[in-house]
Design an enzyme around this catalytic site. Sequence first.
Site, PDB file in Angstrom:
ATOM      1  N   CYS A  96      21.947  84.199  63.665  1.00  0.00           N
ATOM      2  CA  CYS A  96      20.641  83.705  64.093  1.00  0.00           C
ATOM      3  C   CYS A  96      19.566  83.730  63.015  1.00  0.00           C
ATOM      4  CB  CYS A  96      20.151  84.541  65.283  1.00  0.00           C
ATOM      5  SG  CYS A  96      19.924  86.296  64.894  1.00  0.00           S
ATOM      6  N   GLU A 134      25.034  81.799  71.908  1.00  0.00           N
ATOM      7  CA  GLU A 134      23.740  82.488  72.006  1.00  0.00           C
ATOM      8  C   GLU A 134      23.049  82.489  70.649  1.00  0.00           C
ATOM      9  OE1 GLU A 134      21.864  86.787  71.613  1.00  0.00           O
ATOM     10  OE2 GLU A 134      23.439  85.743  70.493  1.00  0.00           O
ATOM     11  N   ARG A 178      13.816  90.847  75.611  1.00  0.00           N
ATOM     12  CA  ARG A 178      14.667  90.162  74.631  1.00  0.00           C
ATOM     13  C   ARG A 178      14.947  88.741  75.114  1.00  0.00           C
ATOM     14  NH1 ARG A 178      18.281  92.385  70.896  1.00  0.00           N
ATOM     15  NH2 ARG A 178      19.849  90.956  70.079  1.00  0.00           N
ATOM     16  N   ARG A 180      16.503  85.069  74.400  1.00  0.00           N
ATOM     17  CA  ARG A 180      17.511  84.413  73.580  1.00  0.00           C
ATOM     18  C   ARG A 180      17.848  83.042  74.173  1.00  0.00           C
ATOM     19  NH1 ARG A 180      16.149  87.515  70.377  1.00  0.00           N
ATOM     20  NH2 ARG A 180      17.367  88.907  69.050  1.00  0.00           N
TER      21      ARG A 180
END
Length: 453
Positions: A96, A134, A178, A180
């Site tokens: 990421c 993800e 969090r 995502r």
Amino acid sequence: MKTLEAVQLQLPLNLAVHSSRFTFIDLFAGIGGFRIALNNLGGSCLAYSEIDKEALKVYQANHLSYLNQDEISLGDITQVDQLPTGVDIVVGGVPCQPWSVAGKLKGFDDPRGKLWFNVISLLAKSQPKSFIFENVRGLASPKNRENLEFLIQQFEQIGYRVYWEVINAYDFGLPQNRERVFIVGIHQRIKGHDQYRFPAPLKTNPRLLDILDPKQFDLEPIEKVKLDPDILFGGVIPPSRNRFQKDDELNDFFVFSDLRNGHTTIHSWDLIKTTAREKMICLTILKNRRRKQYGEKDGNPLSYDDLSQLISGLKVEELEALVEKKILRKTVEPKYEFVNSKNMSGINGVYRVFLPTSTTLPTLTATGAKDFIATRSIHGDNPEDYKRAFLTQIYRKGKYLPIVAKHACRLQGFPDDFKYHPREEVAKKQFGNAVPVPVVEFVAKELLKVLLI
């Protein structure tokens, strides 16, 4: 390059595979967050890909046994020519950093960003029924939206109907803020490929104390007072506040920073003996350091002449006294700026302290932060009393603990018996890179409904 024939020859022949509900391949496997979720749903892993040696040790120690010790380790995905065919789901947390605010936002110009093309090529050849990927929220930001749309087009061109959504781990039972991006693809040959829906939030309202060992904490019931936002913010509510920070309640955390001035900000001049005038001088610098008349930086040092126009009767000796106390430092011009000039560095090794009754912790990251958890709760009727209670009852008495790997494990939804890396810093980094297990489980559960598995 690993060929399809080589991969097929190595397919494990064990009862776990044959009795499973579905099969999957775990790309960019890390320490196995995706795998835990899919195993919980009855899936069997045919192959996995991971190049980080330390992550690989943890992955294999937790997920490989005598039943599946022959399972394929694909290694470097850039060296894999083709995946096994007939697989139900391919999953992975594609690196990421190219899309992360914490990184350099290079996108496809970063070699790690180009790994998406390796993924797309492998999917095009093996044509699995579906996939789940993800990535950080930054991939869906306005800056990167064209890149996200480009990826979706590439998936569509190789036969998939694609869905994406930003999901917060908090909404699926974890006390962690969090967010995502989850990307789900279903091959168009699958009946109902256009019927997928992301799971609805659970509305369980988790709290930080849910992941804590109660023996370490003094948790008395605390009723929070309601306060007028004008009292908390001086009439201007900061736009940076998130969904977990209420505008009529005191924060559940304290930030150690000389560059901010919120109602739960702890400054260096709060921690050492300073006079009311010295505090006023420091606050004057804090409030004016970003004004463009003093420079083009995000924060500028100020000269004595600058400050003497802002503070009546200011003497150079007063500034030098703050330099002596190591609150200010003098630049070569000479000008004055704070010694603690980086937010994330905090003060005296502490950046944030969260109360155990806090709704959530910030996003765990691979680089980590100097965050701590208080071992007791406090009460305050107003910001001044609240800050005083924190300093006297928590900070000065050392009633706070660092966030350790055990906490990170639970914050990501990994089971308590998970065998994480023996080195604390490595373990926390690996959990920071991991995917939240419950989120994957709920996303995958909805996918299995479409696949009729």
